[in-house]
Structures are given as C-alpha cells and as structure tokens.
Motif scaffolding. Structure first.
Motif, PDB file in Angstrom:
ATOM      1  N   SER A  46       7.764 -13.896   2.655  1.00  0.00           N
ATOM      2  CA  SER A  46       7.201 -12.921   1.717  1.00  0.00           C
ATOM      3  C   SER A  46       5.880 -12.384   2.259  1.00  0.00           C
ATOM      4  O   SER A  46       5.197 -13.037   3.061  1.00  0.00           O
ATOM      5  CB  SER A  46       6.970 -13.572   0.353  1.00  0.00           C
ATOM      6  N   LYS A  47       5.520 -11.211   1.779  1.00  0.00           N
ATOM      7  CA  LYS A  47       4.253 -10.635   2.235  1.00  0.00           C
ATOM      8  C   LYS A  47       3.097 -11.536   1.814  1.00  0.00           C
ATOM      9  O   LYS A  47       2.131 -11.706   2.559  1.00  0.00           O
ATOM     10  CB  LYS A  47       4.067  -9.224   1.689  1.00  0.00           C
ATOM     11  N   GLY A  48       3.202 -12.151   0.647  1.00  0.00           N
ATOM     12  CA  GLY A  48       2.167 -13.097   0.209  1.00  0.00           C
ATOM     13  C   GLY A  48       2.071 -14.293   1.144  1.00  0.00           C
ATOM     14  O   GLY A  48       0.976 -14.758   1.470  1.00  0.00           O
ATOM     15  N   GLY A  49       3.228 -14.784   1.592  1.00  0.00           N
ATOM     16  CA  GLY A  49       3.234 -15.895   2.543  1.00  0.00           C
ATOM     17  C   GLY A  49       2.613 -15.495   3.867  1.00  0.00           C
ATOM     18  O   GLY A  49       1.857 -16.259   4.483  1.00  0.00           O
ATOM     19  N   LEU A  50       2.923 -14.290   4.315  1.00  0.00           N
ATOM     20  CA  LEU A  50       2.318 -13.766   5.542  1.00  0.00           C
ATOM     21  C   LEU A  50       0.809 -13.650   5.383  1.00  0.00           C
ATOM     22  O   LEU A  50       0.040 -14.086   6.249  1.00  0.00           O
ATOM     23  CB  LEU A  50       2.926 -12.404   5.887  1.00  0.00           C
ATOM     24  N   LEU A  51       0.377 -13.083   4.266  1.00  0.00           N
ATOM     25  CA  LEU A  51      -1.058 -12.895   4.028  1.00  0.00           C
ATOM     26  C   LEU A  51      -1.801 -14.228   3.908  1.00  0.00           C
ATOM     27  O   LEU A  51      -2.994 -14.298   4.199  1.00  0.00           O
ATOM     28  CB  LEU A  51      -1.286 -12.043   2.780  1.00  0.00           C
ATOM     29  N   HIS A  52      -1.090 -15.263   3.487  1.00  0.00           N
ATOM     30  CA  HIS A  52      -1.706 -16.594   3.439  1.00  0.00           C
ATOM     31  C   HIS A  52      -2.121 -17.034   4.847  1.00  0.00           C
ATOM     32  O   HIS A  52      -3.175 -17.624   5.039  1.00  0.00           O
ATOM     33  CB  HIS A  52      -0.726 -17.602   2.836  1.00  0.00           C
ATOM     34  N   HIS A  53      -1.291 -16.748   5.831  1.00  0.00           N
ATOM     35  CA  HIS A  53      -1.563 -17.145   7.214  1.00  0.00           C
ATOM     36  C   HIS A  53      -2.430 -16.125   7.950  1.00  0.00           C
ATOM     37  O   HIS A  53      -3.279 -16.490   8.761  1.00  0.00           O
ATOM     38  CB  HIS A  53      -0.252 -17.347   7.982  1.00  0.00           C
ATOM     39  N   PHE A  54      -2.167 -14.848   7.689  1.00  0.00           N
ATOM     40  CA  PHE A  54      -2.852 -13.765   8.400  1.00  0.00           C
ATOM     41  C   PHE A  54      -3.243 -12.697   7.388  1.00  0.00           C
ATOM     42  O   PHE A  54      -2.416 -11.853   7.028  1.00  0.00           O
ATOM     43  CB  PHE A  54      -1.942 -13.168   9.484  1.00  0.00           C
ATOM     44  N   PRO A  55      -4.473 -12.730   6.918  1.00  0.00           N
ATOM     45  CA  PRO A  55      -4.883 -11.818   5.852  1.00  0.00           C
ATOM     46  C   PRO A  55      -4.938 -10.343   6.250  1.00  0.00           C
ATOM     47  O   PRO A  55      -4.937  -9.478   5.387  1.00  0.00           O
ATOM     48  CB  PRO A  55      -6.269 -12.317   5.441  1.00  0.00           C
ATOM     49  N   THR A  56      -4.938 -10.063   7.560  1.00  0.00           N
ATOM     50  CA  THR A  56      -4.959  -8.682   8.031  1.00  0.00           C
ATOM     51  C   THR A  56      -4.093  -8.560   9.283  1.00  0.00           C
ATOM     52  O   THR A  56      -3.775  -9.558   9.934  1.00  0.00           O
ATOM     53  CB  THR A  56      -6.392  -8.225   8.405  1.00  0.00           C
ATOM     54  N   LYS A  57      -3.767  -7.336   9.621  1.00  0.00           N
ATOM     55  CA  LYS A  57      -3.035  -7.085  10.862  1.00  0.00           C
ATOM     56  C   LYS A  57      -3.864  -7.550  12.048  1.00  0.00           C
ATOM     57  O   LYS A  57      -3.336  -8.144  12.988  1.00  0.00           O
ATOM     58  CB  LYS A  57      -2.690  -5.603  10.985  1.00  0.00           C
ATOM     59  N   ASN A  58      -5.166  -7.307  12.011  1.00  0.00           N
ATOM     60  CA  ASN A  58      -6.034  -7.748  13.106  1.00  0.00           C
ATOM     61  C   ASN A  58      -5.995  -9.265  13.266  1.00  0.00           C
ATOM     62  O   ASN A  58      -5.997  -9.768  14.386  1.00  0.00           O
ATOM     63  CB  ASN A  58      -7.466  -7.275  12.900  1.00  0.00           C
TER      64      ASN A  58
END
Length: 187
Positions: A46-58
């Motif tokens: 999920s996008k939330g799961g992704l954001l947990h690990h990497f809050p930004t594209k950078n």
C-alpha cells in the motif's frame, strides 16, 4: 478483518522488496518512472506502507543509491580479501569491479541509471563524493600514489564508456588495456 491484519509484519523484507521494485523500474524505464505510486502498485505494498519506509521519492532514491553502494562495497571488500598484496589493493579491486560490471547487465543497468542521476541530483553527487573521499582516506597508505590515481580515473573512464557504449574496443584490446592498468597498479 483483512489479510493484512493477520499476516506477520516483516518490515525488513518489505523495505527490500520496495527497493528491488524501484531498482527494476529504474532499469526498465529510467529514474523518472520511479514514483511512489508506481513503486506501490508494482510491489503490491500500500502507499501507506511505502510511505512508512520511504516518506518521499527522494528518500526512496537515496535508499536505492545506498543499497547499490553497499553491494559495491561488499564486492570491493571481497576482492581485497582475495588479494594478498596490500600495495594498491583497493585500486585493483576498484578496477576489476568496474570492469566486471560490463559482464553483469543487471547491475550495470542499475549503475547506469544512478550515474545519470548523479549528474543532476546534488545530494547523490555529494554522497558519491563522500564515498570516494572516505575510501581515499581509508587507503591513503596503500593507494595514494599517482599510478593508483591514474588507474582509478581510467577505471571511471571505462565505466563511462561501457555505460554509454561509446567505444568499440575489441576484446583482446580491452584485455590488454586492463592488464596494463593492473600492471600500473602493481599487479
């Protein structure tokens, strides 16, 4: 309740999966294809799961670069362990690792995309500069001669030529060039 609530959380595996998907997207479609939505969709996280690990594209791209550097460092360290001669050991390992990228298309493609990003992303360029400086300081006693520096600069040139496919070098000529560089590095 959804399956997500029942499965065991494995954050290290999820993080690695996200990095692998980002690397694959980079290799297949270029850095611009690496968006948070694309990585989330392709990984099944999920996008939330992704954001947990990497809050930004950078943050994701920085982690991808760090992952490549860690693999490169591990490769260099293994090559240095196998080299019994301390003088220019790092330089020989660096040359061989760079030269061998040509025979590892997947790894070379990852580095090609990251190298392009190095040209336009100041924070990645600084991270590479820091890595080079750290290694230069670490091996100042064995790898600071002018010959060692020439070999490393030549290795960078080979890397760029291989990445851009800009020079047609016959295999025998390439082997001779590499042998001469290794001689210069005290092989």
């Amino acid at each position: 309740m959804s399956l997500a609530h029942h499965r065991r959380k494995q954050p290290a595996l999820v993080r690695q999966q996200l990095l692998e998907v980002a690397a694959r997207l980079t290799m297949e479609q270029g850095m611009t294809a690496v968006t948070l939505d694309a990585v989330s969709g392709a990984s099944g996280v999920s996008k939330g799961g992704l954001l947990h690990h990497f809050p930004t594209k950078n943050a994701l791209l920085d982690a991808l670069f760090e992952s490549l550097l860690e693999r490169f460092d591990a490769d260099l360290d293994a090559r240095m362990r196998d080299d019994p001669v301390p003088h220019c050991r790092f330089t020989r390992a660096y040359l061989r690792a760079v030269v061998d990228l040509k025979d590892s298309p997947g790894e070379a493609a990852h580095w090609a995309q990251v190298t392009i990003a190095l040209l336009v992303e100041p924070r990645l360029r600084q991270r590479w500069r820091d890595w080079v400086q750290t290694r230069a300081e670490e091996y100042v006693g064995t790898d600071s001669s002018v010959d060692a520096q020439i070999v490393r600069f030549a290795a960078d040139g080979l890397w760029l030529a291989d990445m851009l496919e800009s020079h047609d070098i016959e295999p025998a000529e390439r082997r001779s060039l590499i042998a001469r560089l290794l001689d210069l590095a005290g092989n």
